[in-house]
Design a protein around this motif. Structure first.
Motif, PDB file in Angstrom:
ATOM      1  N   UNK A 230      19.479 -15.544  13.823  1.00  0.00           N
ATOM      2  CA  UNK A 230      18.275 -15.245  14.506  1.00  0.00           C
ATOM      3  C   UNK A 230      17.140 -16.269  14.815  1.00  0.00           C
ATOM      4  N   UNK A 231      17.511 -17.392  14.535  1.00  0.00           N
ATOM      5  CA  UNK A 231      16.507 -18.431  14.611  1.00  0.00           C
ATOM      6  C   UNK A 231      16.010 -18.671  13.270  1.00  0.00           C
ATOM      7  N   UNK A 232      14.790 -19.668  13.369  1.00  0.00           N
ATOM      8  CA  UNK A 232      13.956 -19.936  12.191  1.00  0.00           C
ATOM      9  C   UNK A 232      13.167 -18.815  11.846  1.00  0.00           C
ATOM     10  N   UNK A 233      13.912 -17.951  10.986  1.00  0.00           N
ATOM     11  CA  UNK A 233      13.183 -16.817  10.303  1.00  0.00           C
ATOM     12  C   UNK A 233      12.598 -16.897   8.864  1.00  0.00           C
ATOM     13  N   UNK A 234      11.526 -16.472   8.711  1.00  0.00           N
ATOM     14  CA  UNK A 234      10.637 -16.608   7.529  1.00  0.00           C
ATOM     15  C   UNK A 234      10.021 -15.375   6.961  1.00  0.00           C
ATOM     16  N   UNK A 235      10.184 -15.106   5.581  1.00  0.00           N
ATOM     17  CA  UNK A 235       9.153 -13.923   5.158  1.00  0.00           C
ATOM     18  C   UNK A 235       7.632 -14.611   5.073  1.00  0.00           C
ATOM     19  N   UNK A 236       6.829 -13.561   5.363  1.00  0.00           N
ATOM     20  CA  UNK A 236       5.391 -13.924   5.445  1.00  0.00           C
ATOM     21  C   UNK A 236       4.492 -12.832   5.175  1.00  0.00           C
ATOM     22  N   UNK A 237       3.356 -13.022   4.416  1.00  0.00           N
ATOM     23  CA  UNK A 237       2.301 -11.878   4.085  1.00  0.00           C
ATOM     24  C   UNK A 237       1.667 -11.563   5.525  1.00  0.00           C
ATOM     25  N   UNK A 238       1.392 -10.290   5.660  1.00  0.00           N
ATOM     26  CA  UNK A 238       0.894  -9.719   6.873  1.00  0.00           C
ATOM     27  C   UNK A 238      -0.735  -9.264   6.813  1.00  0.00           C
ATOM     28  N   UNK A 239      -0.908  -9.209   5.345  1.00  0.00           N
ATOM     29  CA  UNK A 239      -2.473  -8.625   5.253  1.00  0.00           C
ATOM     30  C   UNK A 239      -2.578  -7.881   3.889  1.00  0.00           C
ATOM     31  N   UNK A 240      -3.350  -6.654   3.911  1.00  0.00           N
ATOM     32  CA  UNK A 240      -3.341  -5.958   2.530  1.00  0.00           C
ATOM     33  C   UNK A 240      -3.330  -4.751   2.955  1.00  0.00           C
ATOM     34  N   UNK A 241      -2.927  -3.898   1.758  1.00  0.00           N
ATOM     35  CA  UNK A 241      -3.053  -2.553   1.856  1.00  0.00           C
ATOM     36  C   UNK A 241      -3.762  -2.240   0.466  1.00  0.00           C
ATOM     37  N   UNK A 242      -4.601  -1.080   0.838  1.00  0.00           N
ATOM     38  CA  UNK A 242      -5.364  -0.552  -0.300  1.00  0.00           C
ATOM     39  C   UNK A 242      -4.661  -0.014  -1.218  1.00  0.00           C
ATOM     40  N   UNK A 243      -5.356  -0.181  -2.712  1.00  0.00           N
ATOM     41  CA  UNK A 243      -4.904   0.476  -3.900  1.00  0.00           C
ATOM     42  C   UNK A 243      -5.576   1.656  -4.594  1.00  0.00           C
ATOM     43  N   UNK A 244      -6.729   1.679  -3.787  1.00  0.00           N
ATOM     44  CA  UNK A 244      -7.883   2.536  -4.399  1.00  0.00           C
ATOM     45  C   UNK A 244      -8.876   3.049  -3.435  1.00  0.00           C
ATOM     46  N   UNK A 245      -9.689   3.824  -3.406  1.00  0.00           N
ATOM     47  CA  UNK A 245     -10.568   4.284  -2.425  1.00  0.00           C
ATOM     48  C   UNK A 245     -11.520   3.206  -2.190  1.00  0.00           C
ATOM     49  N   UNK A 246     -12.282   3.001  -1.145  1.00  0.00           N
ATOM     50  CA  UNK A 246     -13.342   2.173  -0.651  1.00  0.00           C
ATOM     51  C   UNK A 246     -14.544   2.513  -1.356  1.00  0.00           C
ATOM     52  N   UNK A 247     -15.068   1.381  -2.188  1.00  0.00           N
ATOM     53  CA  UNK A 247     -16.127   1.635  -2.735  1.00  0.00           C
ATOM     54  C   UNK A 247     -17.296   1.106  -2.322  1.00  0.00           C
ATOM     55  N   UNK A 248     -18.604   1.601  -2.592  1.00  0.00           N
ATOM     56  CA  UNK A 248     -19.778   1.386  -2.041  1.00  0.00           C
ATOM     57  C   UNK A 248     -20.406   0.044  -2.331  1.00  0.00           C
TER      58      UNK A 248
END
Length: 309
Positions: A230-248
Motif C-alpha cells: 500500500x505504499x509508504x505506510x507509517x503509524x502516527x499519532x492523531x491527537x488526544x482522547x480524554x481520560x477524565x472529565x473537563x475541569x474548570x
C-alpha cells in the motif's frame, strides 16, 4: 500560503509514547495557531489547515547494530558540577515546506501586497520553534508565496500544477485510516478476536510469509513475499482522547495554564502515508485541520486525503 524549504535543527522526533520519527501533526497545528495569533494585529488572515512536505530527514541516532539509539547529551551539569542524568530526547534535522490554507481579505489584495504579506509571515516563522526545533538561516531557492486560487477550474488546475512542481522532490504526510479498517477486516476473517490495535501493529510492520508454488512437473518452490503493497505506510499519532472529565480553569494544581479548562488525556493513533507531492490532485488532500468534541473528549487531527481519491 507556501513557505518553502525551511531547514529545522533538532526537531522533536518522539511524536508520541509509542511512535518516533517525523514530528507529530499536533506540533504543526500548534505552530499554525501560534502564527495566526502573532499575525492578528498585522494581517487579517485565518489559517484553516496546514500541510507539510518533507524534503530531507536526518534522525540523530547511532547506527551500531540492528537497533538504533538516540544520540543523547547530559545537560545541564548538576549543582555539584557533575554530569546530570540523561533525559531521553529524540531529535531530527528536517527540511520541509509548509503549506497553509488561508481565508481572509488578504487574498483579494494586489500581487505586491500579497508578496509583502508572505515575506512578513516567513519572517515570523524564522523566529519561531517548529516542532521544538530551531529554524536555521538560509536563502531558499524560492520565495514564500501567498496564492489566491482562481475560480475557473482550468486556471485553478494550472495553479495547482505549478504548486506541485514547487514541492518536488518531496513527500507529504496524509491520513489513511481506510487502510487500517481494511487490514482489520482482513485479520478478523481468520481471527475474529483481532482488535484494531492488533491491526495497527500488523500494518505498522513488514510481515513476510512463505508461499509454496508447484510447477507442472510437481517441483515445489518456496518464495518469500511481504504485505507492504500500500505504499509508504507509517503509524502516527492523531491527537488526544480524554481520560477524565473537563475541569474548570485553575482547579488543577500545577497546570501550565490557569485560564483554560483542563483535561487529562492520552494519545490516539492511526495510520498515515507518505505520498509524493506530484500525486496530489488538489491542495485539500494535503491539509490537516483540527476537530474537537468536548462531550466525547476527543481532540483529533484530521485529513481528507481519501475523499479526493
Amino acid at each position: 500560503m507556501i513557505v518553502p524549504r525551511l531547514r529545522i535543527q533538532n526537531a522533536n522526533a518522539i511524536s508520541s509514547p509509542m511512535t518516533w520519527g517525523f514530528p507529530s501533526m499536533t506540533a504543526f497545528l500548534g505552530l499554525m495557531w501560534k502564527l495566526e495569533r502573532l499575525l492578528a494585529g498585522d494581517i487579517a488572515v485565518v489559517f484553516n489547515g496546514i500541510g507539510v512536505v518533507c524534503h530531507a530527514f536526518e534522525p540523530q541516532v547511532s547506527r551500531g547494530g540492528f537497533t538504533k539509539s538516540f544520540c543523547l547529551t547530559r545537560n545541564p551539569v548538576g549543582k555539584d558540577g557533575g554530569s546530570a542524568s540523561i533525559v531521553e530526547e529524540g531529535r531530527v534535522h528536517l527540511e520541509v515546506t509548509l503549506v497553509f490554507g488561508v481565508v481572509g481579505d488578504i487574498l483579494m489584495a494586489s500581487t505586491t501586497e500579497r508578496e509583502a504579506a508572505a515575506a512578513h509571515i516567513a519572517g515570523l516563522l524564522a523566529r519561531m520553534r517548529v516542532a521544538g526545533g530551531t529554524v536555521l538561516p538560509g536563502v531558499s531557492p524560492r520565495s514564500p508565496q501567498l496564492i489566491a486560487l482562481e475560480e475557473d477550474e482550468e486556471k485553478q488546475a494550472a495553479q495547482i500544477h505549478a504548486v506541485r512542481r514547487m514541492l518536488l522532490p518531496g513527500s507529504c504526510l496524509v491520513e489513511r485510516n481506510d487502510l487500517l479498517e481494511r487490514r482489520h477486516q482482513q485479520l478478523q476473517a481468520t481471527t475474529p478476536a483481532t482488535s484494531r490495535l492488533d491491526a495497527w501493529l500488523d500494518l505498522a510492520r513488514t510481515n513476510w510469509r512463505s508461499v509454496v508454488a508447484q510447477d507442472e512437473n510437481g517441483t515445489e518452490t518456496v518464495t518469500w513475499q511481504h504485505d507492504r503493497t500500500d505504499g509508504w505506510v507509517v503509524p502516527i499519532p492523531l491527537g488526544y482522547a480524554g481520560l477524565a472529565d473537563l475541569e474548570a480553569p485553575g482547579t488543577v494544581l500545577n497546570a501550565r495554564d490557569t485560564t483554560t479548562p483542563f483535561r487529562f488525556v492520552e494519545s490516539i493513533y492511526g495510520i498515515g502515508q507518505w505520498v509524493g507531492a506530484h500525486r496530489l490532485k488538489n491542495m485539500h488532500q494535503m491539509l490537516w485541520y483540527s476537530s474537537a468534541d468536548d462531550a466525547a473528549g476527543m481532540y483529533r487531527c484530521c485529513n481528507d486525503f481519501t475523499q479526493y481519491l
